[in-house]
Write an enzyme that holds these catalytic residues in place. Sequence first.
Site, mmCIF file in Angstrom:
data_model
loop_
_atom_site.group_PDB
_atom_site.id
_atom_site.type_symbol
_atom_site.label_atom_id
_atom_site.label_comp_id
_atom_site.label_asym_id
_atom_site.label_seq_id
_atom_site.Cartn_x
_atom_site.Cartn_y
_atom_site.Cartn_z
ATOM 1 N N GLU A 95 -3.360 3.474 6.518
ATOM 2 C CA GLU A 95 -3.245 3.272 5.069
ATOM 3 C C GLU A 95 -3.725 4.545 4.366
ATOM 4 O O GLU A 95 -3.221 4.939 3.326
ATOM 5 C CB GLU A 95 -4.125 2.072 4.666
ATOM 6 C CG GLU A 95 -4.127 1.793 3.179
ATOM 7 C CD GLU A 95 -4.940 0.545 2.835
ATOM 8 O OE1 GLU A 95 -4.929 -0.433 3.607
ATOM 9 O OE2 GLU A 95 -5.589 0.568 1.783
ATOM 10 N N ARG A 102 0.810 -1.235 0.000
ATOM 11 C CA ARG A 102 0.000 0.000 0.000
ATOM 12 C C ARG A 102 0.836 1.275 0.000
ATOM 13 O O ARG A 102 0.434 2.295 0.582
ATOM 14 C CB ARG A 102 -0.967 0.038 1.191
ATOM 15 C CG ARG A 102 -1.930 -1.108 1.243
ATOM 16 C CD ARG A 102 -2.936 -1.102 0.109
ATOM 17 N NE ARG A 102 -3.701 -2.324 0.159
ATOM 18 C CZ ARG A 102 -3.387 -3.440 -0.506
ATOM 19 N NH1 ARG A 102 -2.340 -3.470 -1.323
ATOM 20 N NH2 ARG A 102 -4.134 -4.513 -0.401
ATOM 21 N N SER A 110 -10.232 0.594 3.892
ATOM 22 C CA SER A 110 -9.484 0.242 5.105
ATOM 23 C C SER A 110 -8.688 1.445 5.593
ATOM 24 O O SER A 110 -7.929 2.038 4.830
ATOM 25 C CB SER A 110 -8.519 -0.905 4.819
ATOM 26 O OG SER A 110 -9.265 -2.056 4.509
HETATM 27 C C1 LIG Z 1 -15.340 1.371 -0.210
HETATM 28 C C2 LIG Z 1 -13.849 1.391 -0.451
HETATM 29 C C3 LIG Z 1 -13.178 0.209 -0.673
HETATM 30 C C4 LIG Z 1 -11.796 0.227 -0.892
HETATM 31 N N1 LIG Z 1 -11.153 -0.963 -1.116
HETATM 32 C C5 LIG Z 1 -9.825 -0.958 -1.346
HETATM 33 C C6 LIG Z 1 -9.133 -2.196 -1.587
HETATM 34 O O1 LIG Z 1 -9.707 -3.269 -1.616
HETATM 35 N N2 LIG Z 1 -7.797 -2.139 -1.783
HETATM 36 C C7 LIG Z 1 -7.098 -0.960 -1.768
HETATM 37 O O2 LIG Z 1 -5.888 -0.980 -1.973
HETATM 38 N N3 LIG Z 1 -7.733 0.207 -1.554
HETATM 39 C C8 LIG Z 1 -9.060 0.247 -1.343
HETATM 40 N N4 LIG Z 1 -9.701 1.438 -1.113
HETATM 41 C C9 LIG Z 1 -8.913 2.691 -1.045
HETATM 42 C C10 LIG Z 1 -8.767 3.423 -2.380
HETATM 43 O O3 LIG Z 1 -9.851 3.136 -3.253
HETATM 44 C C11 LIG Z 1 -7.452 3.106 -3.073
HETATM 45 O O4 LIG Z 1 -6.347 3.453 -2.271
HETATM 46 C C12 LIG Z 1 -7.332 3.836 -4.419
HETATM 47 O O5 LIG Z 1 -6.189 3.359 -5.094
HETATM 48 C C13 LIG Z 1 -7.216 5.357 -4.282
HETATM 49 O O6 LIG Z 1 -7.388 5.925 -5.573
HETATM 50 P P1 LIG Z 1 -7.941 7.398 -5.760
HETATM 51 O O7 LIG Z 1 -7.949 7.716 -7.202
HETATM 52 O O8 LIG Z 1 -9.239 7.562 -5.059
HETATM 53 O O9 LIG Z 1 -6.803 8.224 -5.022
HETATM 54 P P2 LIG Z 1 -6.979 9.475 -4.053
HETATM 55 O O10 LIG Z 1 -7.682 9.044 -2.814
HETATM 56 O O11 LIG Z 1 -7.518 10.628 -4.777
HETATM 57 O O12 LIG Z 1 -5.437 9.740 -3.688
HETATM 58 C C14 LIG Z 1 -4.712 8.816 -2.917
HETATM 59 C C15 LIG Z 1 -3.215 9.172 -2.997
HETATM 60 O O13 LIG Z 1 -2.750 8.971 -4.321
HETATM 61 C C16 LIG Z 1 -2.192 10.180 -4.825
HETATM 62 N N5 LIG Z 1 -2.482 10.251 -6.265
HETATM 63 C C17 LIG Z 1 -3.695 10.214 -6.876
HETATM 64 N N6 LIG Z 1 -3.524 10.276 -8.209
HETATM 65 C C18 LIG Z 1 -2.187 10.365 -8.430
HETATM 66 C C19 LIG Z 1 -1.380 10.456 -9.607
HETATM 67 N N7 LIG Z 1 -1.911 10.454 -10.828
HETATM 68 N N8 LIG Z 1 -0.029 10.536 -9.449
HETATM 69 C C20 LIG Z 1 0.541 10.524 -8.217
HETATM 70 N N9 LIG Z 1 -0.173 10.445 -7.075
HETATM 71 C C21 LIG Z 1 -1.515 10.357 -7.187
HETATM 72 C C22 LIG Z 1 -2.851 11.281 -4.028
HETATM 73 O O14 LIG Z 1 -2.045 12.464 -4.032
HETATM 74 C C23 LIG Z 1 -2.930 10.632 -2.672
HETATM 75 O O15 LIG Z 1 -1.681 10.711 -2.021
HETATM 76 C C24 LIG Z 1 -11.092 1.453 -0.895
HETATM 77 C C25 LIG Z 1 -11.785 2.652 -0.698
HETATM 78 C C26 LIG Z 1 -13.155 2.629 -0.477
HETATM 79 C C27 LIG Z 1 -13.885 3.932 -0.286
#
Ligand SMILES: Cc1cc2nc3c(=O)[nH]c(=O)nc-3n(C[C@H](O)[C@H](O)[C@H](O)COP(=O)(O)OP(=O)(O)OC[C@H]3O[C@@H](n4cnc5c(N)ncnc54)[C@H](O)[C@@H]3O)c2cc1C
Length: 290
Positions: free
Chosen positions: A282, A163, A212
Amino acid sequence: MKGMLLKNEPLNKYTSWRVGGPAEQMYLPADREDLISFVKSLDGEQVIFWLGLGSNLLVRDGGIKGTIINTRGRLKAMQKLENGNIYVEAGVPCAHVARFCTELGLTGAEFLAGIPGTMGGALKMNAGAFGGETWSIVDKAEMLNAEGTVIQRQKDEFEVAYRCVKTRANEWFLAAELKLQAGESQHSQQQIKALLEKRALTQPTNKPTCGSVFMNPEGDFAARLIESCGLKGYQIGGACVSEKHANFIENTGTATAADIEALIAYVQQQVKLQQQVELKTEVCTVGESL
Ligand SMILES: Cc1cc2nc3c(=O)[nH]c(=O)nc-3n(C[C@H](O)[C@H](O)[C@H](O)COP(=O)(O)OP(=O)(O)OC[C@H]3O[C@@H](n4cnc5c(N)ncnc54)[C@H](O)[C@@H]3O)c2cc1C
């Protein structure tokens, strides 16, 4: 610029927890070239923060100073390349990547179906589920730095952990090439269906959460530790430890980021006290407190 520049934009509209103060400014690029021009136009001193679908973010109530690059609904190109790899821009939702690969008869990306973020967020977080992990299918990445230069990087140039992926300072993901194996479409579809059903059964997928909150410590599960401390249902302000999955914190409707942050600290304190384990978050916490 062809994109949209918003000032003082409330970030609770852009996070899955539905909390967070304003962004000083937010840019919604029209496309990849427009984004590169915009980044070049910023003075080198600007703090830049990239936002995907905000599904792993706790933005504090005082908001974020600097410029947010919002890739939601932008940077959404995806195609099969001549070398067989799948090129995916940072703004493509993970679920679309899973579906696209499945339709092409490729296997390995099924786990992305239930991750409610963008490819950019998945690359930064090394998102994973049910045994699959983003960086196990990445071949190369295309980065953009603060000067607006595009850099191609190989997988071995990144430090990838559970992660967490270390990127160079002021470098962000524009796109990635994924390397997948030949598979069988119908089998992948069934796998996706089973994964989504399992999620709906075990996680509060219809509530505002960030997934999580804590990383699983080596050889154990954060949810098991939190539950064993009797914390399911424990509430601070509008933030509540989920009854359905103890590693999720729900916004019951009125939570502030401060409520959530206080609950996170309380859970960490209780697990340390009762189980002698230090839970690490996380979720990414960013911005200023009020
Ligand atoms: C209901 C639910 C279930 C979930 N299940 C999982 C799961 O099973 N496994 C898991 O790993 N995660 C899970 N997550 C967490 C989340 O979906 C993941 O971590 C996902 O990868 C985050 O993507 P995002 O686009 O929403 O990033 P954001 O939340 O917008 O950003 C997260 C981080 O990534 C950075 N970031 C975003 N885009 C870029 C880019 N293009 N370049 C560099 N940095 C960037 C941001 O600056 C920030 O630091 C879950 C979340 C929810 C709400």
